[in-house]
Design a protein around this motif. Sequence first.
Motif, PDB file in Angstrom:
ATOM      1  N   ILE A   1      18.264  52.169  71.901  1.00  0.00           N
ATOM      2  CA  ILE A   1      17.047  51.325  71.886  1.00  0.00           C
ATOM      3  C   ILE A   1      16.006  51.782  72.910  1.00  0.00           C
ATOM      4  CG2 ILE A   1      18.135  49.264  70.871  1.00  0.00           C
ATOM      5  CD1 ILE A   1      18.236  48.064  73.714  1.00  0.00           C
ATOM      6  N   SER A   2      16.443  52.440  73.983  1.00  0.00           N
ATOM      7  CA  SER A   2      15.475  52.868  75.006  1.00  0.00           C
ATOM      8  C   SER A   2      14.541  53.954  74.462  1.00  0.00           C
ATOM      9  CB  SER A   2      16.198  53.376  76.252  1.00  0.00           C
ATOM     10  OG  SER A   2      17.089  54.407  75.899  1.00  0.00           O
ATOM     11  N   SER A   3      14.958  54.621  73.373  1.00  0.00           N
ATOM     12  CA  SER A   3      14.106  55.664  72.799  1.00  0.00           C
ATOM     13  C   SER A   3      12.944  55.091  72.007  1.00  0.00           C
ATOM     14  CB  SER A   3      14.911  56.575  71.867  1.00  0.00           C
ATOM     15  OG  SER A   3      16.011  57.080  72.550  1.00  0.00           O
ATOM     16  N   TYR A   4      12.952  53.750  71.786  1.00  0.00           N
ATOM     17  CA  TYR A   4      11.865  53.140  71.013  1.00  0.00           C
ATOM     18  C   TYR A   4      10.767  52.578  71.920  1.00  0.00           C
ATOM     19  CZ  TYR A   4      14.985  53.418  66.957  1.00  0.00           C
ATOM     20  OH  TYR A   4      15.809  53.869  65.949  1.00  0.00           O
ATOM     21  N   SER A   5      10.650  53.123  73.142  1.00  0.00           N
ATOM     22  CA  SER A   5       9.695  52.529  74.091  1.00  0.00           C
ATOM     23  C   SER A   5       8.246  52.653  73.596  1.00  0.00           C
ATOM     24  CB  SER A   5       9.845  53.179  75.462  1.00  0.00           C
ATOM     25  OG  SER A   5       9.607  54.547  75.349  1.00  0.00           O
TER      26      SER A   5
ATOM     27  N   GLY B   1      20.484  53.978  79.458  1.00  0.00           N
ATOM     28  CA  GLY B   1      19.188  54.345  78.878  1.00  0.00           C
ATOM     29  C   GLY B   1      18.140  53.309  79.259  1.00  0.00           C
ATOM     30  N   MET B   2      18.514  52.031  79.156  1.00  0.00           N
ATOM     31  CA  MET B   2      17.576  50.954  79.483  1.00  0.00           C
ATOM     32  C   MET B   2      17.402  50.815  81.005  1.00  0.00           C
ATOM     33  SD  MET B   2      16.163  49.696  76.833  1.00  0.00           S
ATOM     34  CE  MET B   2      15.606  48.029  77.107  1.00  0.00           C
ATOM     35  N   ARG B   3      18.434  51.174  81.766  1.00  0.00           N
ATOM     36  CA  ARG B   3      18.259  51.162  83.230  1.00  0.00           C
ATOM     37  C   ARG B   3      17.187  52.162  83.629  1.00  0.00           C
ATOM     38  NH1 ARG B   3      24.329  51.949  83.987  1.00  0.00           N
ATOM     39  NH2 ARG B   3      24.992  49.973  83.116  1.00  0.00           N
ATOM     40  N   LEU B   4      17.227  53.318  82.958  1.00  0.00           N
ATOM     41  CA  LEU B   4      16.237  54.359  83.270  1.00  0.00           C
ATOM     42  C   LEU B   4      14.845  53.924  82.813  1.00  0.00           C
ATOM     43  CD1 LEU B   4      18.219  57.616  82.353  1.00  0.00           C
ATOM     44  CD2 LEU B   4      17.627  56.776  84.625  1.00  0.00           C
ATOM     45  N   LEU B   5      14.749  53.301  81.622  1.00  0.00           N
ATOM     46  CA  LEU B   5      13.443  52.847  81.129  1.00  0.00           C
ATOM     47  C   LEU B   5      12.867  51.776  82.071  1.00  0.00           C
ATOM     48  CD1 LEU B   5      11.232  52.910  78.971  1.00  0.00           C
ATOM     49  CD2 LEU B   5      12.565  51.263  77.633  1.00  0.00           C
TER      50      LEU B   5
ATOM     51  N   ASP C   1      26.670  47.270  71.817  1.00  0.00           N
ATOM     52  CA  ASP C   1      26.640  48.206  72.944  1.00  0.00           C
ATOM     53  C   ASP C   1      25.373  49.051  72.773  1.00  0.00           C
ATOM     54  OD1 ASP C   1      26.875  50.369  74.599  1.00  0.00           O
ATOM     55  OD2 ASP C   1      28.906  50.939  73.969  1.00  0.00           O
ATOM     56  N   ALA C   2      24.323  48.674  73.509  1.00  0.00           N
ATOM     57  CA  ALA C   2      23.062  49.418  73.399  1.00  0.00           C
ATOM     58  C   ALA C   2      23.075  50.543  74.432  1.00  0.00           C
ATOM     59  CB  ALA C   2      21.879  48.477  73.599  1.00  0.00           C
ATOM     60  N   GLY C   3      23.699  51.651  74.051  1.00  0.00           N
ATOM     61  CA  GLY C   3      23.841  52.796  74.952  1.00  0.00           C
ATOM     62  C   GLY C   3      22.587  53.658  74.966  1.00  0.00           C
ATOM     63  N   SER C   4      22.603  54.683  75.824  1.00  0.00           N
ATOM     64  CA  SER C   4      21.425  55.542  75.932  1.00  0.00           C
ATOM     65  C   SER C   4      21.257  56.409  74.687  1.00  0.00           C
ATOM     66  CB  SER C   4      21.540  56.438  77.167  1.00  0.00           C
ATOM     67  OG  SER C   4      22.634  57.310  77.013  1.00  0.00           O
ATOM     68  N   SER C   5      22.377  56.813  74.066  1.00  0.00           N
ATOM     69  CA  SER C   5      22.267  57.736  72.934  1.00  0.00           C
ATOM     70  C   SER C   5      22.307  57.023  71.588  1.00  0.00           C
ATOM     71  CB  SER C   5      23.391  58.770  72.984  1.00  0.00           C
ATOM     72  OG  SER C   5      24.638  58.160  72.770  1.00  0.00           O
TER      73      SER C   5
END
Length: 507
Positions: A103-107, A145-149, A66-70
């Motif tokens: 994972i979205s924080s690793y952009s 999180g990934m939807r936003l990225l 589950d790759a969530g936003s947080s």
Amino acid sequence: MCGGCVVGAIYCITVLCKMKEKNPWHKAVVIFIAVLGIIAIVALVTTAVLQNKPLQQKFKYGIVLDAGSSHTAVYIYEWPAEKENDTGRVKQKHFCQVKGPGISSYSLSPEQAGHSLRLCIQEAVLNVPRRRHHETPLYLGATAGMRLLRMENQSLCDQVLGSVEKVLQSTPFDYQGARIISGQEEGAFGWVTVNYLSDRLKQGSGTTGALDLGGASTQITFATNQDETGESAENTVTFRLYGNDYFLYTHSFLCYGKDQVLKLALAQQTQAGASTLLDPCFNQGYSTNLSYSSVYSSPCITTQKPLAAGEGFTHRGTGNALQCQEVVRRIFNFSGCTFSHCSFNGVYQPPLQGQFGAFSAYYFVMNFLNLTSDTLENNMEKMARYCSTPWTQIKQQFPNVKEKYLAEYCFSGTYILFLLTHGYNFTSDTWSNIKFIKKISGSDAGWTLGYMLNLTNMIPAEAPDTPPLPHAGYVTLLLFTSLLLFLILLCSLRSLWVRCTSQRQII
Ligand SMILES: O=P(O)(O)OP(=O)(O)OP(=O)(O)OC[C@H]1O[C@@H](n2cnc3c(O)ncnc32)[C@H](O)[C@@H]1O
Ligand SMILES: [Ca+2]
């Protein structure tokens, strides 16, 4: 077969009876036949019991990330191999929380996204028996999180997914892909999980709605009448499960998860660009410095950073629940509904139906604030008390709770109460229909289990045929019939014996 034995035995004894005078071994032969009969019956019953005894259970496994936003979490599920299609059979065997952010924080360093998963993958390797590795499906689903990225920068989003894909492909498991799931999938599979775990799907009625509050989005899903789903196709999901049709209403509010909604509130309050924000949603005495970019860089914030603003501002709490409610109210839009009923922001929502399970941050926050089992009115009062408690006292009272969570509970609790009542239309009367839950029968509530059940086709559309008798009933019946036949055999032997004896006397 048993009946045949008995008839055969009776025939033999009749012949023996006629031979009696000639054969002095008749008694031994009769005993021999009787013993054979008993052995045959015992053998028959033993075979029946052993044949139907469940074989030593073999388990199968499935893994969902589950790759969530947080944050990212790894769930390992386990189920008995021969009971794949039975409801309630799949259980959570292991859970691993990936260290670090989602994972979205690793952009800005996409390679790190894949690398961050390694420790939990190693745990998974140890938790699934080696001989099952190659046949264990492994999925990764990314959420808001990934939807936003993706909205912000498609290329960075692809790089992050590519990085996790590279790591997952190198595991010994049967990797099935990493993708961003839609808000509808997130809502609908959360509903499947809750109803599968509480064994409600086979019954066909009385399902439980699912309320999920994440860091960046929130979902509401519940079964409704078919005619209610006609108004908005994008809010409708239909399932046929175990022979029952379900018409689900579902909606995912992007940016209304706990972290993003706080940014909405902060942006809303810093429109004037002042160097200090006095925030009623934070406790009196709380003070920290925030950069304007940490608030305004999110794609959820559509307004520009105020022109007059400097680099940052001081975020200072004033601790007032009523004023906080007004702050929260301003991040909802209750006008412009083009449907018969709406929740907020012009989104269609049919009237609420049935019981609801509220999980993820709903549970974390409401459980901390002790608001899980009281009336709505009492919860409002408790909330007001928490918000008005000075920050120093809060910190003293809860020294072991993460300071970021502690500071945000006044805001998050007020937001949750507002979302459920003014947003989704729960009232004082229907408040008790919401159960704040973390786990059901030992497995976490969330979309991951429903997602895996769906992708592995583990929930059949039609109810599977069941044998007319359960195993215990079948063995009992067999035992009873065998005993009956044995008694008949004994009686027959006895009556033949009596006849033989009387014939001998006549002769
Ligand atoms: O679904 P999305 O929106 O992608 O986000 P997520 O999956 O990462 O979101 P979670 O449900 O894991 O967590 C929701 C939020 O709750 C926060 N959280 C986790 N544990 C908490 C606790 O004990 N107290 C308060 N908040 C907590 C967490 O930081 C998130 O902001
Ligand atoms: Ca989530």
